[in-house]
Design an enzyme around this catalytic site. Structure first.
Site, short mmCIF file in Angstrom:
data_model
loop_
_atom_site.label_atom_id
_atom_site.label_comp_id
_atom_site.label_asym_id
_atom_site.label_seq_id
_atom_site.Cartn_x
_atom_site.Cartn_y
_atom_site.Cartn_z
N ASP A 84 0.88 -1.16 0.00
CA ASP A 84 0.00 0.00 0.00
C ASP A 84 0.92 1.22 0.00
O ASP A 84 2.12 1.11 0.28
CB ASP A 84 -0.93 0.01 1.21
CG ASP A 84 -2.12 0.95 0.99
OD1 ASP A 84 -2.07 1.77 0.05
OD2 ASP A 84 -3.10 0.87 1.76
C1 BGC Z 1 -4.86 3.41 0.09
C2 BGC Z 1 -4.99 2.40 -1.04
C3 BGC Z 1 -4.82 3.10 -2.36
C4 BGC Z 1 -3.48 3.79 -2.40
C5 BGC Z 1 -3.19 4.53 -3.70
C6 BGC Z 1 -3.59 4.20 -0.04
O1 BGC Z 1 -3.58 5.21 0.90
O2 BGC Z 1 -4.89 2.76 1.33
O3 BGC Z 1 -6.23 1.76 -0.97
O4 BGC Z 1 -4.94 2.18 -3.40
O5 BGC Z 1 -3.44 4.73 -1.33
O6 BGC Z 1 -3.97 5.65 -3.82
#
Ligand code: BGC
Length: 799
Positions: free
Chosen positions: A287
């Protein structure tokens, strides 16, 4: 020090960029023409480290994403698709193209506008995950995925960051709207269907957030202590089903730690379970900003670090040079990324149009939303509104400003949204204009006075406007010149924070209670009806007010066509067929995890971790222990006899269904059995029914929940009087529980009850079969053993 680091990094990047920019050399192997092993062999160490660390888009159009990082963007990254969340590094000399990743999961999230470009690049906002799960219809979810995947393809994105697969452990998790259910079978089947739909368009998905990311508070540092049994049966099982039945290109590890280890640094999770036990073939990405130690991440099998920064590249190069990271591990990480890259549309040179069929996709969004809305109450068949009801008094802000989905990375930049009053108009009903004027003036004025009123940046979205307060005289006035009332209650939440058990959030506030009470009473006093519409992304308290209105429709957050879909149900164009895939408890305190959600902060010297994605977000060291074990959602309510307000699997229809003729293929179980039952539409309106198969397993070695969902089928549209025979299949894996003492899925011997229900409390048919002796169904690796002793809830204990 910082300057030296930056200079050193720039020189590394320089080497990578210079190498990568070299024109194709016919002596060099080329990705796609030569085996991946040859490409890996031809890569320099710097190129390998560059590939496994995302290439951050220095792209203003990507909003806040990446902008809170302390390290500067190394070189201006190409903005391949504006507003995408991240990119991988291009290495031209070996034919390695970049890959573009964008959010997910309720539709593609990119920038709708691009600098001086006059064109727009809107995407379809589909209904949120919680609604899609309430359709209990994998085929429909696949068709949503297909439409979504087509937008991914036609906007030049390679992988969409979804679906969201985490379990609804607690109703207050701020991202529950992105996830499907409290039950792993539903979550897994929906996830698999979504992956199949999206990937049918030859683009990729990323199952997220792997795993046990069940709260947003302190999300970057929350250590989650869970027993192996609860992990395997509840928190991992949905991922397993979606991986084995959907074959996603990628998986996204989560921010949190499980049993003391960051998920992105856990070989147990990413190698033993994901690859050895389940056979996952794709690559894993972090993530955004997840985990701490890039070398540990490589070793664990977290192949790609997103969105990427220079320290990570340097750490990986250094570790290979000083022998702390075996280059063969890095090679494997690179290989996995390249294997998926070969499938990607950008690598194949797909000429994307930037013109997906937004009109066609809106139709799918409208249909899916109507199929996942749940009729909770319908006294004296108040719905659908008959021909005598022509003019509606629409109360509640969200009648005029509908909430299409949650906030944060799960939000979609859509071209429009259909409000409830617009939807009613489109379906031929008129709305009380005086009331509409009151609300629209109020909303416009309040918003104008609050242009700065965001709660902490773009990712967190706009703060909802407090309800317009109407006095009793105004309400009474509306009764006289309207035929019925609708009262809309709205809630929103999103990434980076959890909801709260307070008035105005999990509970209605005093004014909302009052509004439902006085509008319902005023209309009922004149023989007219009042219906509440819940425009919410997660569970709220309903027990204290549900007796007041004549009807309640749970509309969820239905995407950009939400208003049309609600109107389709209200007017009877669509007979509601959704059922809730998450329990609505009587009160928050009834939730088995209520006491320890979202965990407690730990007083340590450890530094506060900045949250990469949410402005001003910070994560303090924190910990949570899942003491409820496997007793999550209806598994808890049914075993401990706690009556919910609306139980798992509940939902009404405009018609009735009768269940008969339950047949098991055998009275004794060996490895497989089929279960069939007849469902008849015994009412007067065509409709679809969802039949749910639960088992009550014998408890010999392990304690068992009173009910476990093991299958579900949604019938086709049945005409009045029409029947359908539906069939379920049970195999030894579906009966199994996880026995930690031997790290295996096992079936306890004894008598199994098969219960076919219209909900988890409305069991219509029951039969039983016997398993003569214990079956060891599948051995798994010993993984993720807790580091602390967890005393879990058992049926013999009182909560
Ligand atoms: C989120 C993810 C997301 C990623 C990219 C993160 O903060 O938890 O779900 O895909 O950011 O935007």
């Amino acid at each position: 020090m910082k300057t030296i680091l930056i200079l050193a990094f720039l020189s590394v990047i320089n080497i990578i960029v210079c190498n990568s920019q070299q024109v194709n050399n016919s002596n060099l192997p080329q990705l796609g023409k030569d085996p991946v092993s040859k490409i890996v062999a031809a890569m320099t160490l710097e190129e390998k480290a560059g590939l496994v660390v995302g290439y951050r888009a220095a792209n203003p159009a990507s909003g806040t994403q990446g902008s809170t990082q302390t390290t500067p963007a190394p070189v201006p990254a190409p903005s391949l698709v504006q507003g995408a969340a991240g990119t991988t590094f291009e290495i031209k000399r070996l034919g390695i193209t970049p890959m573009v990743f964008a959010d997910g999961p309720a539709g593609l999230r990119i920038s709708p506008t691009r600098g001086n470009d006059k064109n727009t690049y809107y995407c379809t906002a589909f209904p949120v995950g919680t609604l899609l799960a309430s359709t209990w219809d994998p085929e429909l979810v696949s068709s949503v995925g297909k439409a979504m995947g087509n937008e991914v393809l036609e906007y030049g994105v390679d992988v969409i960051l979804g679906p969201g697969m985490n379990i609804h452990r607690n109703p207050l998790c701020g991202r529950n709207f992105e996830y499907y259910s409290e039950d792993p079978l539903i979550a897994g089947k929906m996830g698999a269907a979504m992956v199949r739909g999206i990937e049918s368009q030859k683009v990729g998905t990323s199952l997220k957030h792997f795993a046990a990311n069940n709260a947003e508070t302190n999300r970057n540092s929350l250590n989650t202590n869970i027993s192996e049994r609860a992990l395997r049966e509840i928190y991992l099982e949905g991922f397993r089903i979606a991986i084995q039945e959907g074959q996603p290109w990628t998986v996204m590890s989560s921010y949190n730690l499980i049993n003391g280890v960051y998920t992105s640094e856990s070989p147990d999770l990413l190698t033993n379970i994901l690859r050895k036990d389940w056979g996952f073939k794709g690559f894993v990405m972090t993530d955004w900003g997840g985990g701490k130690d890039p070398v540990a991440q490589m070793k664990a099998g977290n192949d790609l670090l997103m969105p990427g920064n220079m320290n990570q590249i340097q750490a990986i190069i250094k570790a290979v040079k000083d022998g702390t990271l075996d280059v063969n591990i890095l090679n494997k990480n690179v290989e996995r990324i390249l294997n998926i890259m070969l499938l990607s549309p950008r690598f194949k040179g797909y000429a994307y149009t930037n013109k997906p069929d937004l009109i066609g996709h809106a139709k799918i969004a409208r249909q899916a939303a109507a199929e996942g809305m749940v009729l909770l109450k319908n006294t004296k068949n108040v719905l659908p509104f008959g021909a005598d009801i022509k003019k509606i008094a629409a109360f509640g802000n969200t009648s005029y400003e509908i909430i299409t989905g949650g906030t944060g990375s799960g939000d979609v930049n859509k071209a429009y949204s259909i409000s409830l009053v617009e939807g009613l108009g489109n379906d031929g009903l008129s709305v009380n204009q005086d009331l509409m004027t009151l609300y629209t003036n109020y909303l416009n004025l309040t918003r104008a006075g609050r242009t700065q009123g965001r709660t902490g940046g773009g990712m967190r979205g706009r703060r909802p406007i407090e309800e317009l307060v109407l006095n009793q005289d105004i309400i009474n006035g509306m009764v006289n010149n309207s035929d019925a009332a609708i009262i809309t209650i709205g809630r929103n939440s999103g990434e980076g924070s959890d909801r709260k058990n307070v008035e105005g959030d999990f509970m209605l506030n005093e004014y909302e209670q009052q509004l439902i009470k006085s509008v319902s009473a005023a209309f009922q006093a004149k023989g007219k009806k009042a219906v509440v519409i819940l425009n919410i992304g997660g569970v709220i308290e309903t027990a204290s007010w549900k007796d007041l209105p004549d009807g309640i429709l749970l509309a969820w957050q239905g995407g950009q066509e939400c208003g049309n879909s609600i109107a389709d149900i209200i007017t009877g164009k669509v007979n509601p067929s959704g059922k809730i895939a998450t329990t609505f408890p009587v009160k928050y305190e009834d939730v088995p995890s209520a006491a320890d959600f979202p965990g407690k902060e730990i007083q340590t010297q450890q530094p506060v971790v900045p949250d990469q994605q949410v402005n001003s977000g910070r994560s303090r060291p924190a910990e949570v222990t899942y003491e409820e074990g496997i007793y999550v959602g209806y598994r808890y309510y049914s075993t401990f006899n706690v009556k919910p307000s609306y139980e798992f699997g509940y939902g009404l229809s405009y018609t009735n269904f009768t269940y008969s003729n339950l047949k098991l293929s055998s009275a004794n179980f060996s490895n497989k059995m089929t279960v069939s039952v007849d469902i008849k539409n015994s009412g007067n309106t065509a409709g679809k029914e969802i039949a749910e198969l639960y088992i009550t397993a014998p408890s010999v070695k392990l304690d068992k929940p009173a009910l476990e969902l093991k299958g579900f089928v949604k019938t086709r549209l049945l005409q009045p009087g029409e029947s359908q025979t539906i069939t379920f299949t049970l195999d030894s894996r579906s009966l199994a529980s996880f026995d930690t003492s031997i790290s295996a899925w096992t079936d306890d011997p004894g008598k199994y009850l098969v219960k076919i229900g219209a909900s988890s409390q409305d069991i219509r048919q029951e039969a039983s079969f016997t398993l003569a002796k214990e079956l060891i169904v599948k051995k798994e690796t010993v993984s993720l053993t807790p580091k602390v002793k967890i005393i879990e809830l058992k049926p013999t204990m009182q909560k």
